[in-house]
Design a protein around this motif. Structure first.
Motif, PDB file in Angstrom:
ATOM      1  N   ALA A  36       0.831  -1.212   0.000  1.00 38.15           N
ATOM      2  CA  ALA A  36       0.000   0.000   0.000  1.00 38.15           C
ATOM      3  C   ALA A  36       0.860   1.255   0.000  1.00 38.15           C
ATOM      4  O   ALA A  36       0.497   2.257  -0.606  1.00 38.15           O
ATOM      5  CB  ALA A  36      -0.949  -0.015   1.195  1.00 38.15           C
ATOM      6  N   GLY A  37       2.004   1.201   0.656  1.00 37.67           N
ATOM      7  CA  GLY A  37       2.898   2.351   0.694  1.00 37.67           C
ATOM      8  C   GLY A  37       3.466   2.710  -0.667  1.00 37.67           C
ATOM      9  O   GLY A  37       3.887   3.840  -0.889  1.00 37.67           O
ATOM     10  N   ALA A  38       3.480   1.757  -1.602  1.00 40.64           N
ATOM     11  CA  ALA A  38       4.029   1.996  -2.935  1.00 40.64           C
ATOM     12  C   ALA A  38       2.946   2.334  -3.964  1.00 40.64           C
ATOM     13  O   ALA A  38       3.271   2.648  -5.109  1.00 40.64           O
ATOM     14  CB  ALA A  38       4.805   0.758  -3.399  1.00 40.64           C
ATOM     15  N   CYS A  39       1.682   2.267  -3.578  1.00 40.87           N
ATOM     16  CA  CYS A  39       0.590   2.547  -4.515  1.00 40.87           C
ATOM     17  C   CYS A  39       0.541   4.028  -4.862  1.00 40.87           C
ATOM     18  O   CYS A  39       0.701   4.879  -3.996  1.00 40.87           O
ATOM     19  CB  CYS A  39      -0.753   2.136  -3.906  1.00 40.87           C
ATOM     20  N   ARG A  40       0.289   4.309  -6.126  1.00 46.43           N
ATOM     21  CA  ARG A  40       0.195   5.690  -6.600  1.00 46.43           C
ATOM     22  C   ARG A  40      -1.144   5.933  -7.280  1.00 46.43           C
ATOM     23  O   ARG A  40      -1.752   5.008  -7.842  1.00 46.43           O
ATOM     24  CB  ARG A  40       1.325   6.004  -7.583  1.00 46.43           C
ATOM     25  N   ARG A  41      -1.570   7.162  -7.277  1.00 44.54           N
ATOM     26  CA  ARG A  41      -2.842   7.565  -7.884  1.00 44.54           C
ATOM     27  C   ARG A  41      -2.922   7.100  -9.337  1.00 44.54           C
ATOM     28  O   ARG A  41      -1.979   7.245 -10.103  1.00 44.54           O
ATOM     29  CB  ARG A  41      -2.968   9.081  -7.829  1.00 44.54           C
ATOM     30  N   GLY A  42      -4.060   6.507  -9.703  1.00 45.82           N
ATOM     31  CA  GLY A  42      -4.295   6.058 -11.067  1.00 45.82           C
ATOM     32  C   GLY A  42      -3.861   4.635 -11.348  1.00 45.82           C
ATOM     33  O   GLY A  42      -4.257   4.057 -12.356  1.00 45.82           O
ATOM     34  N   GLN A  43      -3.063   4.045 -10.468  1.00 46.26           N
ATOM     35  CA  GLN A  43      -2.604   2.666 -10.651  1.00 46.26           C
ATOM     36  C   GLN A  43      -3.739   1.688 -10.391  1.00 46.26           C
ATOM     37  O   GLN A  43      -4.522   1.868  -9.466  1.00 46.26           O
ATOM     38  CB  GLN A  43      -1.502   2.326  -9.637  1.00 46.26           C
ATOM     39  N   VAL A  44      -3.795   0.634 -11.201  1.00 40.50           N
ATOM     40  CA  VAL A  44      -4.684  -0.487 -10.900  1.00 40.50           C
ATOM     41  C   VAL A  44      -3.837  -1.479 -10.122  1.00 40.50           C
ATOM     42  O   VAL A  44      -2.801  -1.929 -10.617  1.00 40.50           O
ATOM     43  CB  VAL A  44      -5.259  -1.119 -12.182  1.00 40.50           C
ATOM     44  N   VAL A  45      -4.256  -1.764  -8.894  1.00 41.81           N
ATOM     45  CA  VAL A  45      -3.435  -2.575  -7.996  1.00 41.81           C
ATOM     46  C   VAL A  45      -4.246  -3.674  -7.327  1.00 41.81           C
ATOM     47  O   VAL A  45      -5.475  -3.639  -7.289  1.00 41.81           O
ATOM     48  CB  VAL A  45      -2.789  -1.711  -6.887  1.00 41.81           C
ATOM     49  N   SER A  46      -3.509  -4.605  -6.777  1.00 42.19           N
ATOM     50  CA  SER A  46      -4.048  -5.620  -5.888  1.00 42.19           C
ATOM     51  C   SER A  46      -3.347  -5.392  -4.553  1.00 42.19           C
ATOM     52  O   SER A  46      -2.111  -5.387  -4.498  1.00 42.19           O
ATOM     53  CB  SER A  46      -3.741  -7.011  -6.440  1.00 42.19           C
ATOM     54  N   VAL A  47      -4.119  -5.139  -3.500  1.00 43.87           N
ATOM     55  CA  VAL A  47      -3.562  -4.936  -2.164  1.00 43.87           C
ATOM     56  C   VAL A  47      -4.140  -5.985  -1.231  1.00 43.87           C
ATOM     57  O   VAL A  47      -5.281  -6.409  -1.397  1.00 43.87           O
ATOM     58  CB  VAL A  47      -3.840  -3.511  -1.621  1.00 43.87           C
ATOM     59  N   SER A  48      -3.342  -6.403  -0.270  1.00 39.97           N
ATOM     60  CA  SER A  48      -3.780  -7.448   0.642  1.00 39.97           C
ATOM     61  C   SER A  48      -3.411  -7.049   2.062  1.00 39.97           C
ATOM     62  O   SER A  48      -2.332  -6.506   2.299  1.00 39.97           O
ATOM     63  CB  SER A  48      -3.091  -8.766   0.276  1.00 39.97           C
ATOM     64  N   GLY A  49      -4.324  -7.298   2.995  1.00 38.55           N
ATOM     65  CA  GLY A  49      -4.042  -6.957   4.378  1.00 38.55           C
ATOM     66  C   GLY A  49      -5.212  -7.260   5.283  1.00 38.55           C
ATOM     67  O   GLY A  49      -6.065  -8.084   4.962  1.00 38.55           O
ATOM     68  N   ARG A  50      -5.251  -6.554   6.408  1.00 37.70           N
ATOM     69  CA  ARG A  50      -6.282  -6.768   7.421  1.00 37.70           C
ATOM     70  C   ARG A  50      -7.136  -5.504   7.543  1.00 37.70           C
ATOM     71  O   ARG A  50      -6.604  -4.396   7.541  1.00 37.70           O
ATOM     72  CB  ARG A  50      -5.623  -7.071   8.758  1.00 37.70           C
ATOM     73  N   LEU A  51      -8.440  -5.700   7.671  1.00 40.96           N
ATOM     74  CA  LEU A  51      -9.340  -4.562   7.861  1.00 40.96           C
ATOM     75  C   LEU A  51      -9.194  -4.047   9.289  1.00 40.96           C
ATOM     76  O   LEU A  51      -9.349  -4.799  10.247  1.00 40.96           O
ATOM     77  CB  LEU A  51     -10.790  -4.962   7.590  1.00 40.96           C
ATOM     78  N   ASN A 112     -15.472   0.831  -4.880  1.00 43.55           N
ATOM     79  CA  ASN A 112     -16.107  -0.424  -5.305  1.00 43.55           C
ATOM     80  C   ASN A 112     -15.093  -1.469  -5.779  1.00 43.55           C
ATOM     81  O   ASN A 112     -15.154  -1.934  -6.913  1.00 43.55           O
ATOM     82  CB  ASN A 112     -17.150  -0.153  -6.389  1.00 43.55           C
ATOM     83  N   PRO A 113     -14.157  -1.850  -4.887  1.00 42.48           N
ATOM     84  CA  PRO A 113     -13.127  -2.805  -5.300  1.00 42.48           C
ATOM     85  C   PRO A 113     -13.683  -4.212  -5.485  1.00 42.48           C
ATOM     86  O   PRO A 113     -14.709  -4.577  -4.906  1.00 42.48           O
ATOM     87  CB  PRO A 113     -12.160  -2.791  -4.117  1.00 42.48           C
ATOM     88  N   TYR A 114     -12.989  -4.978  -6.305  1.00 36.05           N
ATOM     89  CA  TYR A 114     -13.200  -6.426  -6.325  1.00 36.05           C
ATOM     90  C   TYR A 114     -12.448  -6.917  -5.094  1.00 36.05           C
ATOM     91  O   TYR A 114     -11.370  -6.418  -4.778  1.00 36.05           O
ATOM     92  CB  TYR A 114     -12.590  -7.048  -7.574  1.00 36.05           C
ATOM     93  N   TYR A 115     -13.004  -7.887  -4.390  1.00 34.36           N
ATOM     94  CA  TYR A 115     -12.306  -8.352  -3.188  1.00 34.36           C
ATOM     95  C   TYR A 115     -12.511  -9.842  -2.980  1.00 34.36           C
ATOM     96  O   TYR A 115     -13.489 -10.425  -3.459  1.00 34.36           O
ATOM     97  CB  TYR A 115     -12.768  -7.568  -1.940  1.00 34.36           C
ATOM     98  N   GLU A 116     -11.559 -10.422  -2.286  1.00 31.37           N
ATOM     99  CA  GLU A 116     -11.622 -11.839  -1.896  1.00 31.37           C
ATOM    100  C   GLU A 116     -11.315 -11.911  -0.417  1.00 31.37           C
ATOM    101  O   GLU A 116     -10.244 -11.474   0.028  1.00 31.37           O
ATOM    102  CB  GLU A 116     -10.588 -12.656  -2.666  1.00 31.37           C
ATOM    103  N   LEU A 117     -12.253 -12.430   0.354  1.00 28.39           N
ATOM    104  CA  LEU A 117     -12.039 -12.619   1.783  1.00 28.39           C
ATOM    105  C   LEU A 117     -11.206 -13.874   2.010  1.00 28.39           C
ATOM    106  O   LEU A 117     -11.399 -14.881   1.341  1.00 28.39           O
ATOM    107  CB  LEU A 117     -13.366 -12.774   2.518  1.00 28.39           C
ATOM    108  N   GLU A 118     -10.292 -13.803   2.958  1.00 23.80           N
ATOM    109  CA  GLU A 118      -9.543 -15.000   3.340  1.00 23.80           C
ATOM    110  C   GLU A 118     -10.294 -15.675   4.475  1.00 23.80           C
ATOM    111  O   GLU A 118     -11.061 -15.024   5.199  1.00 23.80           O
ATOM    112  CB  GLU A 118      -8.135 -14.611   3.804  1.00 23.80           C
ATOM    113  N   ALA A 119     -10.090 -16.958   4.625  1.00 23.36           N
ATOM    114  CA  ALA A 119     -10.761 -17.707   5.689  1.00 23.36           C
ATOM    115  C   ALA A 119     -10.340 -17.143   7.044  1.00 23.36           C
ATOM    116  O   ALA A 119      -9.175 -16.776   7.229  1.00 23.36           O
ATOM    117  CB  ALA A 119     -10.388 -19.180   5.606  1.00 23.36           C
TER     118      ALA A 119
END
Length: 121
Positions: A36-51, A112-119
């Motif tokens: 997330a620290g490397a994400c820049r405006r306009g980039q299409v990214v996949s980020v993973s973490g904890r809510l 409105n991201p696409y998302y996948e919940l982890e178990a």
């Protein structure tokens, strides 16, 4: 001092939050997500973490559900337009989200991201 001993001593003296951040960053890298620290405006990214937080924001024209996703390096706010709640989107859940990074109030946002919940762990 050898690298292994230095790493051991660093882990020994690190706070719980620092160790948690390191673990999240490792998990994020394993699944091929962009930090997330490397994400820049306009980039299409996949980020993973904890809510960290999930909040319903009632607005007169369009209600939103906002969730802060922490990956150990930074926070990306996931904004679900027109939603009051989403099953599984709750604090503490791990997920991977994909979408285009926008900036709102100096914060990184994916609408409105696409998302996948982890178990649950």
């Amino acid at each position: 001092m050898t690298t292994g001993l230095r790493g051991f001593l660093n882990r020994l003296t690190a706070s719980d939050s620092e160790l948690d951040a390191e673990e999240l960053q490792r998990d994020s890298a394993k699944c091929g997500a962009v930090p997330a620290g490397a994400c820049r405006r306009g980039q299409v990214v996949s980020v993973s973490g904890r809510l960290r937080t999930v909040a319903y924001t009632p607005r007169t024209n369009l209600p939103t559900l906002e969730a802060d996703l922490w990956d150990g390096s930074d926070v990306v706010t996931l904004v679900f337009l027109g939603r009051r709640s989403i099953p599984g989107i709750e604090p503490g859940r791990q997920l991977t989200a994909r979408g285009r990074i926008a900036i709102r109030d100096d914060r990184k946002v994916i609408y409105n991201p696409y998302y996948e919940l982890e178990a649950p762990r």
